[in-house]
Motif scaffolding. Structure first.
Motif, mmCIF file in Angstrom:
data_model
loop_
_atom_site.group_PDB
_atom_site.id
_atom_site.type_symbol
_atom_site.label_atom_id
_atom_site.label_comp_id
_atom_site.label_asym_id
_atom_site.label_seq_id
_atom_site.Cartn_x
_atom_site.Cartn_y
_atom_site.Cartn_z
ATOM 1 N N GLY A 6 0.758 -1.239 0.000
ATOM 2 C CA GLY A 6 0.000 0.000 0.000
ATOM 3 C C GLY A 6 0.785 1.282 0.000
ATOM 4 O O GLY A 6 0.269 2.297 0.459
ATOM 5 N N GLU A 7 2.024 1.291 -0.506
ATOM 6 C CA GLU A 7 2.715 2.574 -0.596
ATOM 7 C C GLU A 7 2.015 3.483 -1.595
ATOM 8 O O GLU A 7 1.392 3.041 -2.565
ATOM 9 C CB GLU A 7 4.174 2.370 -1.020
ATOM 10 N N ASP A 38 -0.364 -3.338 -3.499
ATOM 11 C CA ASP A 38 -1.148 -3.898 -2.396
ATOM 12 C C ASP A 38 -1.416 -5.390 -2.560
ATOM 13 O O ASP A 38 -2.366 -5.919 -1.989
ATOM 14 C CB ASP A 38 -2.483 -3.165 -2.291
ATOM 15 N N GLY A 48 0.250 2.656 4.233
ATOM 16 C CA GLY A 48 0.496 1.239 3.985
ATOM 17 C C GLY A 48 0.911 0.470 5.229
ATOM 18 O O GLY A 48 0.932 0.999 6.344
#
Length: 293
Positions: free
Chosen positions: A103-104, A119, A193
């Motif tokens: 999730g960056e 993700d 994230g």
């Protein structure tokens, strides 16, 4: 020629009654003890069946626990674990690490997955059924300090980075996975994230579905389950945990756990006493716990 009427005299009748009573006493004396022994043996067999069945139920759940998730209450009256939903081996989802990150925000996160998603992760298991999965666990070493779980290395103390995804994380399958693999996307992640703190040398990852516990209370052994992670074992089954009776007439109960090391597995000791109809039975069982994460 006339026949005289015949019958029993009072003396004869009394003698017959006395002899019949004597025979009845002799029969009851001879057969009474064997019948009592048979009834007692039946009661003991029933108690053994109840006690052994209850401990075997606990042992089955323990063998399905996420490694190093087993914990026992301070008073020894309860034991809890995180139940495995499914497991597999993963491919690292970043080109600079053997672990997993999700999730960056950056456009190019260095993903190595089939969909190049930030993700997602690929597991070496085909078409996994993710219904009921609530957490992903990676290399839970179950570290503690003074009996208190350490944040970031124990499933019972969440941290980011850590060894378990946040509660509320969702899991879904995506198309495009290579043959024999599953491409899993994680949703509802925290802002910025989530990153696993450790990488598994065997690249082994677990999906967990719920917390399962056993507690002795009010002369009963109950099994309950709930869907949140608590720092400590609750003093009674939480609301909505649907406690169900596993054994009744429990007169004594004791759980103890010795965590394993790198050289040996853990050992859970279970002691259960059941009293019924004047009979008391105490059963002790030990369960070896494979905690290789």
């Amino acid at each position: 020629m006339s026949l005289k009427p015949r019958g029993f005299t009072l003396v004869e009748l009394v003698m017959v009654i006395a002899l019949a009573g004597l025979v009845a006493v002799m029969i009851s004396t001879v057969l009474g003890r064997p019948m009592e022994s048979f009834a007692a043996q039946s009661r003991r067999a029933e108690l053994v069946d109840l006690g052994a069945g209850a401990l075997q139920r606990i042992a089955r759940d323990v063998r399905l626990a996420v490694p190093n998730s087993l914990r026992v209450s301070a008073d020894g009256q309860a034991v809890e674990l995180l139940l495995i939903h499914s497991a597999g081996r993963y491919r690292p989802n970043r080109n600079d690490s053997d672990g997993l990150r999700f999730g960056e925000v950056a456009t190019n996160c260095g993903s190595t997955t089939a969909d190049l998603g930030c993700d997602s992760v690929q597991l070496l298991a085909p078409s996994m059924d993710l219904s009921g999965a609530r957490w992903m666990v990676l290399y839970n070493v179950g570290a503690e300090s003074g009996g208190i779980p350490l944040a970031g290395s124990n499933v019972w103390k969440f941290a980011n980075p850590g060894v378990i995804t946040p509660s509320g994380t969702t899991f879904s399958l995506r198309a495009g996975a290579p043959a024999g693999e599953s491409l899993i996307a994680l949703g509802n992640l925290p802002s910025g994230g989530f990153r696993f703190a450790l990488a598994s040398p065997q690249r082994r990852v677990y999906l967990a579905e719920r917390v399962v516990g056993y507690r002795c209370q009010g002369g009963e052994l109950v099994r309950y389950s709930y869907e949140e992670l608590l720092d400590d074992i609750p003093s009674s089954p939480p609301m909505g945990s649907s406690p169900r009776k596993v054994a009744e007439h429990v007169s004594q109960c004791r759980f103890s756990y010795r965590a394993g090391t790198a050289q040996r597995g853990g050992l859970l000791s279970l002691a259960l006493g059941i009293a019924q109809a004047g009979e008391t039975l105490r059963i002790i069982q030990q369960v070896h716990v494979d905690n290789a994460p």
